[in-house]
Design an enzyme around this catalytic site. Sequence first.
Site, PDB file in Angstrom:
ATOM      1  N   ASP A 233      35.639  21.464   2.889  1.00 14.53           N
ATOM      2  CA  ASP A 233      37.064  21.103   2.749  1.00 14.53           C
ATOM      3  C   ASP A 233      37.378  20.418   1.420  1.00 14.53           C
ATOM      4  OD1 ASP A 233      35.463  19.135   4.064  1.00 14.53           O
ATOM      5  OD2 ASP A 233      37.230  18.022   4.707  1.00 14.53           O
TER       6      ASP A 233
ATOM      7  N   HIS B 120      27.592   9.558   4.312  1.00 15.47           N
ATOM      8  CA  HIS B 120      28.319  10.635   5.012  1.00 15.47           C
ATOM      9  C   HIS B 120      27.371  11.773   5.418  1.00 15.47           C
ATOM     10  CE1 HIS B 120      31.808  12.841   6.223  1.00 15.47           C
ATOM     11  NE2 HIS B 120      31.736  13.741   5.274  1.00 15.47           N
TER      12      HIS B 120
HETATM   13 ZN    ZN Z   1      36.367  16.058   4.572  1.00 17.50          ZN
HETATM   14 ZN    ZN Z   2      32.979  15.414   4.622  1.00 21.81          ZN
END
Ligand code: ZN
Ligand code: ZN
Length: 300
Positions: free
Chosen positions: A68, A140
């Site tokens: 994304d 992350h």
């Molecule tokens: Zn994202």
């Molecule tokens: Zn991400």
Amino acid sequence: MTDKIIITFLGTGDSVPSRSRNHPAFLMTYKGENILVDCGEGTQRQFRKAGLNPCKITRILITHWHADHILGIPGMLKTLGLSGYNQILHIYCPKGTKILIEQLLNLFKIKTEYPLEIKEVKGKFFDTGDFYLEAESMTHGIPCNAYSFIKKERIRIDKKILEKLGIPEGPHLKELKERKNLTYNGKSYSFKKLTYQEKPLKVSFILDTSLNDRIIPFVMNSDILISESTFTSDLEKKAEEYKHLTVSQVAGIAKKAKVKRLFLVHISQRFSKDLKRVLEDSKRIFNSSYLPKDLEKIEL
Ligand SMILES: [Zn+2]
Ligand SMILES: [Zn+2]
């Protein structure tokens, strides 16, 4: 060219675009610089819709390599080539990920005729004297950077006072900027009287991370904090599982870091009919919270 910093929210959605929110992309314009933070799929069209020219991009800051945030890059690079882009395009990314850009270019058989300069960054990585860019690693699941843009504190000469005192402009004023008093026509003037201090300005971006100890010091005293806020606070377990922040965590960060204004982005389409819930969740802890729409601009 203006001295203002303009931030355009090109995409305020998350992994799944909605009717009104595209994938993440933010453009920061300051003097001759057009710094793009992330470039989700469809970012090129967002530029057009915002009336912006992608050929003006000078730097691309990639937070991390989730689809994304980066799927718009190949198309963007191709378009720049077709549009006669003829300067160095600087791309910055987290440590250990330069190879991914090379792989992406290979995959799409993109050969840019303009030079690309790709750098893995952490800490301060670009400094013009007037402003600098800084990166800090986030948590992350894959290498991920948060970024800050910091316009430095400056001594400005008060031209109105100069005019009043009949002091002309010229190289003799140089020392004022070094906080030294001015002697002109045998008369001495305190630098304090002739100058004023322009405050520093800081804009920080946190895109995709779980809560960690580095966020608050990194975004400390930001005038603007643009942060992911993928889950509302009732979904804290989910946020932990997917290594994201909840809205209340972000609001808590903004409060502790003495941020002036918080802009919530990376908004999940699950809230598209209930945006109030997201904003209220944040405002409960940090009142200066905003939910920008795609193509909205702020100036500072
Ligand atoms: Zn994202
Ligand atoms: Zn991400």
